[in-house]
Write an enzyme that holds these catalytic residues in place. Structure first.
Site, PDB file in Angstrom:
ATOM      1  N   PRO A   2       0.810  -1.218   0.000  1.00  0.00           N
ATOM      2  CA  PRO A   2       0.000   0.000   0.000  1.00  0.00           C
ATOM      3  C   PRO A   2       0.849   1.276   0.000  1.00  0.00           C
ATOM      4  O   PRO A   2       1.539   1.571   0.966  1.00  0.00           O
ATOM      5  CB  PRO A   2      -0.817  -0.115   1.290  1.00  0.00           C
ATOM      6  CG  PRO A   2      -0.756  -1.552   1.663  1.00  0.00           C
ATOM      7  CD  PRO A   2       0.563  -2.037   1.172  1.00  0.00           C
ATOM      8  N   GLU A   3       0.797   1.989  -1.095  1.00  0.00           N
ATOM      9  CA  GLU A   3       1.363   3.332  -1.171  1.00  0.00           C
ATOM     10  C   GLU A   3       0.173   4.296  -1.224  1.00  0.00           C
ATOM     11  O   GLU A   3      -0.953   3.883  -0.941  1.00  0.00           O
ATOM     12  CB  GLU A   3       2.283   3.453  -2.393  1.00  0.00           C
ATOM     13  CG  GLU A   3       3.389   2.383  -2.377  1.00  0.00           C
ATOM     14  CD  GLU A   3       4.340   2.453  -3.565  1.00  0.00           C
ATOM     15  OE1 GLU A   3       4.487   3.530  -4.157  1.00  0.00           O
ATOM     16  OE2 GLU A   3       4.933   1.419  -3.903  1.00  0.00           O
ATOM     17  N   LYS A  57       0.855   7.717   3.767  1.00  0.00           N
ATOM     18  CA  LYS A  57       0.398   6.331   3.594  1.00  0.00           C
ATOM     19  C   LYS A  57      -0.394   5.867   4.803  1.00  0.00           C
ATOM     20  O   LYS A  57      -0.619   4.660   4.970  1.00  0.00           O
ATOM     21  CB  LYS A  57       1.601   5.394   3.390  1.00  0.00           C
ATOM     22  CG  LYS A  57       2.468   5.714   2.177  1.00  0.00           C
ATOM     23  CD  LYS A  57       3.679   4.785   2.131  1.00  0.00           C
ATOM     24  CE  LYS A  57       4.712   5.278   1.137  1.00  0.00           C
ATOM     25  NZ  LYS A  57       5.984   4.527   1.242  1.00  0.00           N
ATOM     26  N   HIS A  99      -3.154 -14.036  11.214  1.00  0.00           N
ATOM     27  CA  HIS A  99      -2.614 -12.737  10.831  1.00  0.00           C
ATOM     28  C   HIS A  99      -3.457 -11.563  11.351  1.00  0.00           C
ATOM     29  O   HIS A  99      -3.157 -10.417  11.059  1.00  0.00           O
ATOM     30  CB  HIS A  99      -2.475 -12.647   9.318  1.00  0.00           C
ATOM     31  CG  HIS A  99      -1.514 -13.648   8.756  1.00  0.00           C
ATOM     32  ND1 HIS A  99      -0.305 -13.925   9.355  1.00  0.00           N
ATOM     33  CD2 HIS A  99      -1.570 -14.444   7.673  1.00  0.00           C
ATOM     34  CE1 HIS A  99       0.330 -14.847   8.651  1.00  0.00           C
ATOM     35  NE2 HIS A  99      -0.415 -15.178   7.627  1.00  0.00           N
ATOM     36  N   ARG A 126       2.817  -9.886   7.451  1.00  0.00           N
ATOM     37  CA  ARG A 126       4.218  -9.681   7.821  1.00  0.00           C
ATOM     38  C   ARG A 126       4.368  -9.057   9.199  1.00  0.00           C
ATOM     39  O   ARG A 126       5.427  -9.157   9.806  1.00  0.00           O
ATOM     40  CB  ARG A 126       4.890  -8.787   6.786  1.00  0.00           C
ATOM     41  CG  ARG A 126       4.810  -9.330   5.355  1.00  0.00           C
ATOM     42  CD  ARG A 126       5.949 -10.228   5.034  1.00  0.00           C
ATOM     43  NE  ARG A 126       7.117  -9.469   4.693  1.00  0.00           N
ATOM     44  CZ  ARG A 126       7.332  -8.910   3.513  1.00  0.00           C
ATOM     45  NH1 ARG A 126       6.432  -9.009   2.567  1.00  0.00           N
ATOM     46  NH2 ARG A 126       8.427  -8.268   3.275  1.00  0.00           N
ATOM     47  N   ARG A 167      19.415  19.396  -3.102  1.00  0.00           N
ATOM     48  CA  ARG A 167      19.698  18.313  -2.167  1.00  0.00           C
ATOM     49  C   ARG A 167      20.611  17.282  -2.816  1.00  0.00           C
ATOM     50  O   ARG A 167      20.628  17.112  -4.022  1.00  0.00           O
ATOM     51  CB  ARG A 167      18.400  17.669  -1.702  1.00  0.00           C
ATOM     52  CG  ARG A 167      17.590  18.646  -0.875  1.00  0.00           C
ATOM     53  CD  ARG A 167      16.626  17.943   0.022  1.00  0.00           C
ATOM     54  NE  ARG A 167      17.247  16.865   0.781  1.00  0.00           N
ATOM     55  CZ  ARG A 167      16.643  16.290   1.816  1.00  0.00           C
ATOM     56  NH1 ARG A 167      15.451  16.698   2.193  1.00  0.00           N
ATOM     57  NH2 ARG A 167      17.236  15.315   2.458  1.00  0.00           N
ATOM     58  N   ARG A 276      16.782  -0.718  -2.141  1.00  0.00           N
ATOM     59  CA  ARG A 276      15.556  -1.315  -2.694  1.00  0.00           C
ATOM     60  C   ARG A 276      15.816  -1.880  -4.070  1.00  0.00           C
ATOM     61  O   ARG A 276      16.584  -1.312  -4.854  1.00  0.00           O
ATOM     62  CB  ARG A 276      14.444  -0.267  -2.834  1.00  0.00           C
ATOM     63  CG  ARG A 276      14.300   0.654  -1.699  1.00  0.00           C
ATOM     64  CD  ARG A 276      13.774  -0.059  -0.470  1.00  0.00           C
ATOM     65  NE  ARG A 276      13.896   0.806   0.686  1.00  0.00           N
ATOM     66  CZ  ARG A 276      13.098   1.854   0.897  1.00  0.00           C
ATOM     67  NH1 ARG A 276      12.145   2.100   0.060  1.00  0.00           N
ATOM     68  NH2 ARG A 276      13.268   2.617   1.954  1.00  0.00           N
TER      69      ARG A 276
END
Length: 286
Positions: A2-3, A57, A99, A126, A167, A276
């Site tokens: 989920p983003e 999020k 879960h 998880r 940056r 990532r």
DNA sequence: ACGCGTGCCTGTTGGC
DNA sequence: TGCCAACAGGCACGCG
């Protein structure tokens, strides 16, 4: 995973099922899931779910507490779904499973307490997801919340780009940094960088301002498109009705390592950026 | 001070 | 065929 588009979809599908419902009690199945507000857990009876919204999020339920007048600040239940968290409403005969991390017993909307009607489930395979119970006024004390950057769909691309300009570091790392801009995870970072023609490992200080504005513009487009498609379901993600999203069918790079670039036909490469898994087109992105 | 690597967690996948 | 390492990844944390 989920983003922003997925959490937005969860809120949109959850809200009609829970708004106006009373809370009759809560059950915590995993201590670490309740990251804050343990004391509130036994004092939820009589609260009413008065609003549901998203920030970054995070999925937020506003709980109006009983007997203290309307002017009182609501209690917030703030959920971070992380990778595999889910929010569902099930009938009372639906059994919690291994879960299931947290449940709220709900009364029917508008009903004055009384009998439980359905149950809100927070499940997480998880177990990285969490819920915080806190007053709104306490949120600034929460470092992660206090440092959240701007909502990508509520700012102009130029303003967003200014947060990148000057940056250092790899541009993908900044896209994922929730204090720079919120809501973007690994999927939409890779997809937006592809659309903008920028390599994920490019050093931000070497990217022209116009290109950064293009990137922020593509971030907005892709998030809007993904919301319209009810998010992306790689494997685990489902909305609060149990439905998968459809935007995974529109991916250009994510999960397509070794496959042909849809633009130039050359094979997509995989690498690691900011720790990532990262996929990009070495020909179309520079 | 900031960028980077690691740990958390469980189910799935791929290589030998 | 079966086992097990690698992998998935948001974010806190520790290190240099």
């Amino acid at each position: 995973m989920p983003e922003l588009p997925e959490v937005e979809t969860v809120i949109r599908t959850l809200a009609p099922q829970v708004l106006g419902c009373g809370i009759l009690g809560a059950k915590l199945y995993n201590e670490r899931t309740l990251a804050a507000g343990r004391d509130w857990l036994d004092r939820l009876e009589g609260a009413r779910i008065s609003a549901a919204w998203r920030r970054a999020k995070l999925a937020v339920l506003e709980l109006s507490l009983p007997g203290k007048g309307e002017e009182e600040e609501p209690l917030l239940a703030v959920f971070h779904l992380k990778m595999t968290g889910r929010l569902f409403v099930h009938p009372l005969d639906f059994e919690p499973h291994k879960h299931t991390k947290l449940t709220f017993d709900l009364s029917a909307p508008g009903a004055a307490g009384g009998e439980p009607d359905r149950r809100l489930f927070f499940d997480d395979m998880r177990g990285f997801g969490y819920c915080r119970l806190a007053r709104q006024e306490e949120l600034p004390d929460w470092k992660f919340w206090a440092e959240l950057g701007p909502e990508p769909l509520l700012s102009k691309p130029k303003a967003l780009a200014k947060r990148f300009a000057g940056r250092r570091g790899r541009v993908k790392a900044l896209l994922l940094d929730q204090s720079v801009i919120v809501g973007i995870g690994n999927i939409y970072a890779d997809e937006a960088l592809f659309r903008a023609g920028i390599r994920p490992d490019a050093l931000t200080q070497n990217i022209e301002v116009k290109k950064l504005e293009k990137l922020c513009s593509e971030v907005q487009s892709i998030l809007k498109e993904a919301i319209a498609q009810c998010g992306s379901s790689i494997r685990d993600y489902r909305d609060a009705n149990g439905n998968a999203g459809a935007f995974q069918n529109s991916f250009n790079v994510y999960g397509r390592k070794g496959e042909d670039c849809k633009t130039c036909g050359q094979p997509l490469e995989a690498t690691r950026v900011a720790g990532r898994g990262t996929v990009f087109c070495p020909h179309c992105q520079e």
